[in-house]
Design a protein around this motif. Sequence first.
Motif, PDB file in Angstrom:
ATOM      1  N   HIS A 158      69.165  61.699  81.757  1.00  0.00           N
ATOM      2  CA  HIS A 158      67.855  61.068  81.649  1.00  0.00           C
ATOM      3  C   HIS A 158      66.817  62.104  81.191  1.00  0.00           C
ATOM      4  N   PRO A 159      65.708  61.592  80.621  1.00  0.00           N
ATOM      5  CA  PRO A 159      65.327  60.181  80.432  1.00  0.00           C
ATOM      6  C   PRO A 159      66.054  59.548  79.250  1.00  0.00           C
ATOM      7  N   ILE A 160      66.183  58.208  79.321  1.00  0.00           N
ATOM      8  CA  ILE A 160      66.838  57.436  78.274  1.00  0.00           C
ATOM      9  C   ILE A 160      65.834  56.426  77.724  1.00  0.00           C
ATOM     10  N   LEU A 161      65.747  56.354  76.404  1.00  0.00           N
ATOM     11  CA  LEU A 161      64.866  55.390  75.745  1.00  0.00           C
ATOM     12  C   LEU A 161      65.711  54.223  75.247  1.00  0.00           C
ATOM     13  N   TYR A 162      65.276  53.004  75.610  1.00  0.00           N
ATOM     14  CA  TYR A 162      66.003  51.792  75.229  1.00  0.00           C
ATOM     15  C   TYR A 162      65.194  51.008  74.194  1.00  0.00           C
ATOM     16  N   TRP A 163      65.893  50.500  73.170  1.00  0.00           N
ATOM     17  CA  TRP A 163      65.303  49.643  72.149  1.00  0.00           C
ATOM     18  C   TRP A 163      65.993  48.291  72.195  1.00  0.00           C
ATOM     19  N   PHE A 164      65.194  47.221  72.026  1.00  0.00           N
ATOM     20  CA  PHE A 164      65.716  45.859  72.089  1.00  0.00           C
ATOM     21  C   PHE A 164      65.583  45.206  70.720  1.00  0.00           C
ATOM     22  N   TYR A 165      66.645  44.470  70.304  1.00  0.00           N
ATOM     23  CA  TYR A 165      66.707  43.893  68.964  1.00  0.00           C
ATOM     24  C   TYR A 165      67.057  42.405  69.028  1.00  0.00           C
TER      25      TYR A 165
ATOM     26  N   LEU B 165      62.339  44.270  68.844  1.00  0.00           N
ATOM     27  CA  LEU B 165      61.430  43.505  69.694  1.00  0.00           C
ATOM     28  C   LEU B 165      60.482  44.411  70.464  1.00  0.00           C
ATOM     29  N   GLY B 166      60.994  45.553  70.908  1.00  0.00           N
ATOM     30  CA  GLY B 166      60.190  46.492  71.688  1.00  0.00           C
ATOM     31  C   GLY B 166      61.084  47.562  72.279  1.00  0.00           C
ATOM     32  N   SER B 167      60.508  48.454  73.064  1.00  0.00           N
ATOM     33  CA  SER B 167      61.243  49.552  73.674  1.00  0.00           C
ATOM     34  C   SER B 167      60.720  49.795  75.080  1.00  0.00           C
ATOM     35  N   SER B 168      61.555  50.487  75.867  1.00  0.00           N
ATOM     36  CA  SER B 168      61.186  50.838  77.236  1.00  0.00           C
ATOM     37  C   SER B 168      61.975  52.062  77.643  1.00  0.00           C
ATOM     38  N   SER B 169      61.364  52.924  78.457  1.00  0.00           N
ATOM     39  CA  SER B 169      62.001  54.175  78.866  1.00  0.00           C
ATOM     40  C   SER B 169      62.419  54.106  80.328  1.00  0.00           C
ATOM     41  N   ALA B 170      63.568  54.713  80.622  1.00  0.00           N
ATOM     42  CA  ALA B 170      64.078  54.813  81.991  1.00  0.00           C
ATOM     43  C   ALA B 170      64.154  56.292  82.364  1.00  0.00           C
ATOM     44  N   PRO B 171      63.177  56.813  83.111  1.00  0.00           N
ATOM     45  CA  PRO B 171      63.162  58.246  83.410  1.00  0.00           C
ATOM     46  C   PRO B 171      64.198  58.677  84.421  1.00  0.00           C
ATOM     47  N   SER B 172      64.686  57.752  85.264  1.00  0.00           N
ATOM     48  CA  SER B 172      65.585  58.177  86.348  1.00  0.00           C
ATOM     49  C   SER B 172      66.720  57.203  86.606  1.00  0.00           C
ATOM     50  N   GLY B 173      67.145  56.445  85.635  1.00  0.00           N
ATOM     51  CA  GLY B 173      68.297  55.572  85.819  1.00  0.00           C
ATOM     52  C   GLY B 173      67.912  54.140  86.108  1.00  0.00           C
ATOM     53  N   GLY B 174      68.949  53.265  86.148  1.00  0.00           N
ATOM     54  CA  GLY B 174      68.722  51.864  86.438  1.00  0.00           C
ATOM     55  C   GLY B 174      68.496  51.009  85.216  1.00  0.00           C
ATOM     56  N   GLY B 175      68.465  51.587  84.028  1.00  0.00           N
ATOM     57  CA  GLY B 175      68.242  50.821  82.822  1.00  0.00           C
ATOM     58  C   GLY B 175      66.784  50.436  82.642  1.00  0.00           C
ATOM     59  N   ALA B 176      66.541  49.586  81.641  1.00  0.00           N
ATOM     60  CA  ALA B 176      65.188  49.140  81.326  1.00  0.00           C
ATOM     61  C   ALA B 176      65.240  47.667  80.941  1.00  0.00           C
TER      62      ALA B 176
ATOM     63  N   CYS C 285      70.899  45.865  72.154  1.00  0.00           N
ATOM     64  CA  CYS C 285      69.999  46.948  72.586  1.00  0.00           C
ATOM     65  C   CYS C 285      70.623  48.284  72.230  1.00  0.00           C
ATOM     66  N   GLU C 286      69.809  49.321  72.236  1.00  0.00           N
ATOM     67  CA  GLU C 286      70.233  50.671  71.877  1.00  0.00           C
ATOM     68  C   GLU C 286      69.709  51.659  72.904  1.00  0.00           C
ATOM     69  N   ALA C 287      70.558  52.628  73.286  1.00  0.00           N
ATOM     70  CA  ALA C 287      70.182  53.678  74.235  1.00  0.00           C
ATOM     71  C   ALA C 287      70.238  55.030  73.537  1.00  0.00           C
ATOM     72  N   ASN C 288      69.239  55.882  73.820  1.00  0.00           N
ATOM     73  CA  ASN C 288      69.171  57.194  73.171  1.00  0.00           C
ATOM     74  C   ASN C 288      68.485  58.175  74.110  1.00  0.00           C
ATOM     75  N   ASN C 289      69.145  59.314  74.379  1.00  0.00           N
ATOM     76  CA  ASN C 289      68.542  60.364  75.203  1.00  0.00           C
ATOM     77  C   ASN C 289      68.404  61.679  74.451  1.00  0.00           C
ATOM     78  N   GLY C 290      68.379  61.585  73.127  1.00  0.00           N
ATOM     79  CA  GLY C 290      68.230  62.779  72.304  1.00  0.00           C
ATOM     80  C   GLY C 290      69.534  63.458  71.963  1.00  0.00           C
ATOM     81  N   LEU C 291      70.642  62.971  72.521  1.00  0.00           N
ATOM     82  CA  LEU C 291      71.948  63.561  72.260  1.00  0.00           C
ATOM     83  C   LEU C 291      72.829  62.611  71.446  1.00  0.00           C
ATOM     84  N   GLY C 292      72.218  61.582  70.886  1.00  0.00           N
ATOM     85  CA  GLY C 292      72.965  60.590  70.120  1.00  0.00           C
ATOM     86  C   GLY C 292      72.691  59.193  70.652  1.00  0.00           C
ATOM     87  N   ALA C 293      72.576  58.225  69.739  1.00  0.00           N
ATOM     88  CA  ALA C 293      72.272  56.843  70.118  1.00  0.00           C
ATOM     89  C   ALA C 293      73.551  56.021  70.188  1.00  0.00           C
ATOM     90  N   GLN C 294      73.529  55.011  71.103  1.00  0.00           N
ATOM     91  CA  GLN C 294      74.640  54.083  71.249  1.00  0.00           C
ATOM     92  C   GLN C 294      74.080  52.664  71.250  1.00  0.00           C
TER      93      GLN C 294
END
Length: 429
Positions: A236-243, A249-260, A276-285
């Motif tokens: 963490h932190p993980i940035l989530y993008w919604f499509y 559609l928008g994005s939301s950040s999860a600083p300590s787990g649990g998703g967004a 949706c897409e998750a990215n913590n700076g080490l590669g997106a999934q």
Amino acid sequence: MLPRLLLLICAPLCEPAELLLIVSPSHPTEGSPVTLTCKMPSLRSSDAQFQFCFFRDAQALGPGWSSSPKLQIANMWKEDSGSYWCEAQTMASKVLRSRRSQINVHRVPVADVSLETQPPGGQVMEGDRLVLICSVAMGTGDITFLWYKGAIGLNLQTKTQRSLTAEYEIPTARESDAEQYYCVAENGYGPRPSGLVSITVRIPVSRPILMLRAPRAQAVVGDVLKLHCEALRGSHPILYWFYHEDVILGSSSAPSGGGASFNLSLTAEHSGNYSCEANNGLGAQRSEEVTLNFTVPTGARSNHLTSGVIEGLLGTLGPATVALLFCYGLKRKIGRRSTRDPLRSLPSPVPQEFPYLNSPTPGQLQPTYENVNVVSGHDVYSLVYYNQLEQESAAAETLGTHMEDQVSLDIYSRLRKANITDVDYEDAM
């Protein structure tokens, strides 16, 4: 007369001459160089030719016998302390020996112990190599290095070497290696610890899971759809993008787990595929797509049954009119008796939330049937109720009331034409 003269000339050469051993520096420290010089004050170097040899505790040093009166020792260590002297040999094989000199080599205690990491900063990618480097600013002799993990001080490794630095290697860093570390150095004067260093193991995100949560099994326009995206693994932190159909559609950040989560008010255009897409700076999934299909109500649906249609039905059905009259009157009769003989109330369905979890089709709405024995006076009725979860809207209730009034008016009009009195009609109701 001549022999006496020769004796006076040869006396300095024939009598033993005094040798001196000079040590520089006289009080050496470990690791420093020392020079030994064998000197004969009563003779000049040109007076005779000598061979020199230096000794420590009866052991010859250097190359042995040499024409040089000096011996250079590059590094002196604690174990080099001892008794030193030198010897000189003439061409006639006569040997001269100096007095013994005690040399004590002083050891420097370790000081300023530090722990560094490679890669720098204490952050390492999962699977990469991690090196913990323990260093001392000063200290001589054999230094013992020890590495510890965690507050309880779990010993990882011990090394003893004649060096100011030593390394401990973790070939493949894992998530369990994320911890605090420190090292200790000592060379006989007591241990000296370093400060704590925190190691962070950076973990790329795993493929996230997308869940759609609607307030009903079959979502409709106007409902609020909740999109929840979560990567089960990743730093963490993980940035989530919604499509929606690859449109952000928008994005939301999860600083300590649990998703967004992301809330979306449904419109007619929102049916389709979500991801949706998750990215913590080490590669997106990117997650798998989830398909959402929902009902779009139209205003014409509330006006399907008109008075013309009702008249057509009544004219066509003919004999069924009497049965309809009886059922309608029975319902009214039971309603009037319920004020005197209350029935037990029926449980209302609890609103539910229907999730769509990475599934191409949502769950189908299942009707709920419930058998209720209604007792009123001496009559027992077996009723079957159909509970449709949150499907009836205010427009449907208005339509039902309109249909009841319209049916009542049409039936009453036809009964009047058939010469059925108001009293008979009321009794039938």
